[in-house]
Design an enzyme around this catalytic site. Structure first.
Site, short mmCIF file in Angstrom:
data_model
loop_
_atom_site.label_atom_id
_atom_site.label_comp_id
_atom_site.label_asym_id
_atom_site.label_seq_id
_atom_site.Cartn_x
_atom_site.Cartn_y
_atom_site.Cartn_z
N PRO A 2 48.33 59.24 61.36
CA PRO A 2 48.87 58.67 62.60
C PRO A 2 49.13 59.78 63.60
O PRO A 2 49.41 60.91 63.22
CB PRO A 2 50.19 58.03 62.17
CG PRO A 2 50.56 58.66 60.88
CD PRO A 2 49.27 59.13 60.24
N GLU A 3 49.02 59.47 64.88
CA GLU A 3 49.33 60.46 65.90
C GLU A 3 50.78 60.27 66.36
O GLU A 3 51.46 59.34 65.94
CB GLU A 3 48.34 60.32 67.07
CG GLU A 3 46.91 60.68 66.62
CD GLU A 3 46.12 61.42 67.68
OE1 GLU A 3 46.74 62.15 68.48
OE2 GLU A 3 44.90 61.27 67.70
N LYS A 58 54.84 64.85 63.91
CA LYS A 58 54.46 63.56 63.30
C LYS A 58 55.31 63.27 62.07
O LYS A 58 54.89 62.53 61.18
CB LYS A 58 52.98 63.59 62.93
CG LYS A 58 52.08 63.81 64.15
CD LYS A 58 50.63 63.94 63.71
CE LYS A 58 49.76 64.48 64.83
NZ LYS A 58 48.38 64.73 64.39
N ARG A 277 35.45 68.68 66.14
CA ARG A 277 35.84 67.28 66.23
C ARG A 277 34.93 66.52 67.18
O ARG A 277 34.46 67.09 68.17
CB ARG A 277 37.29 67.16 66.76
CG ARG A 277 38.31 67.99 66.02
CD ARG A 277 38.56 67.47 64.62
NE ARG A 277 39.10 66.11 64.62
CZ ARG A 277 40.40 65.81 64.65
NH1 ARG A 277 41.29 66.77 64.70
NH2 ARG A 277 40.80 64.55 64.63
#
Ligand SMILES: [Zn+2]
Length: 288
Positions: A2-3, A58, A277
């Site tokens: 999750p960000e 996070k 990425r």
């Protein structure tokens, strides 16, 4: 993983349900997920009341009235689910465990409040829950290394620029993905904020002007804020603390929009590779 906005949304949802509650009992099935001394658990967690739920980068931190805290890292497949009669919510990795009967095979830790239970589920067991004295939370390696919170207004434009410039030999995308430069910016918000600032992700930090970096901080803050307001965003299918799928990607400017027109100039968005990425750019707005 999750960000930041997803974790922020889970934090807000959790706070609504567990603040002020007293821990009756704790159980766990996998020591690595909860590597705590049982004597400490009995002394400082069982019987403790939840005082505060907060987030750093996070990671979630649940402060107890015993001056101990639970530090929770969801990693790849972790999720937190709260159940009490008809109240049910979950946040984190989207699996059937968010809505199915609990505990199940993925449940690692159960915190029983008597009225209501909080489950930490983690299929692949990379995530963890740790109990430690509250003053020691900031001292764990992860927190010592992590950079400032992007939404913290005490982070000045100058601080941000100085931190980014320490990585002057790298691409700007790699610099802002580096958690020691700034906390919690992942792939989605890196692409979104670079488009906002009209900076090509492969630009070298040393080639960028202060004005561009200032605009970039504005873009990071803008995209994170929109994501939090829209219920947590979400790469793939993270769901928020109410079990709703986040909706930020509906507002995304470039992320996962390859082949579609740029919302600013109409040029077709391209997908390239930067900093290892998948990276989304408008070749016209973000010249290299
Ligand atoms: Zn464009």
């Amino acid at each position: 993983m999750p960000e930041l906005p997803e974790v922020e949304t889970i934090k807000n949802g959790l706070a609504k349900h567990i603040l002020g509650k007293r821990v009756r009992d704790v159980s766990f099935d996998w020591p690595k997920s909860f590597p705590n001394d049982p004597a400490q658990v009995n002394k400082y967690l069982v019987g403790a009341t939840i005082n505060r739920v907060r987030r750093r980068a996070k990671v979630l931190i649940v402060d107890l009235d015993t001056n101990y805290s639970l530090v929770i890292h969801l990693k790849m497949t972790g999720q937190l689910v709260y159940r009490h009669h008809s109240i049910a919510f979950g946040g984190g990795h989207p699996t059937d465990s968010l809505v199915g009967d609990l505990p199940d095979r993925s449940t690692r830790v159960t915190i029983d409040f008597g009225a209501g239970r909080l489950y930490f589920n983690d299929q692949r067991k990379f995530g963890w829950v740790r109990l430690l004295p509250t003053p020691e939370v900031d001292e764990i390696d992860f927190f010592k290394k992590v950079g400032p919170e992007p939404l913290d207004q005490t982070l000045s434009v100058k601080d941000f620029i100085d931190r980014v410039r320490r990585r002057k030999g790298t691409s700007i995308k790699a610099a802002i993905l580096d958690q020691s430069v700034i906390a919690g910016v992942g792939n989605i918000y890196a692409d979104e904020s670079l488009h906002y600032a009209k900076i090509h992700p492969a630009s070298l930090v040393g080639d960028l002007a202060d004005k561009q970096l200032s605009k970039l901080l504005e873009g990071i803050r803008h995209s994170l804020t929109v994501a939090i307001e829209s219920g947590g965003s979400t790469d793939r299918n993270y769901v928020d603390a109410e079990g709703n799928r986040g909706s930020y990607l509906k507002y995304a400017r470039v992320f996962r929009r390859e082949g579609q027109p740029c919302p600013v100039c109409g040029t077709t968005i391209e997908k390239i590779r930067v900093a290892g990425r998948g990276t989304h750019v408008c070749p016209k707005c973000q010249r290299h």
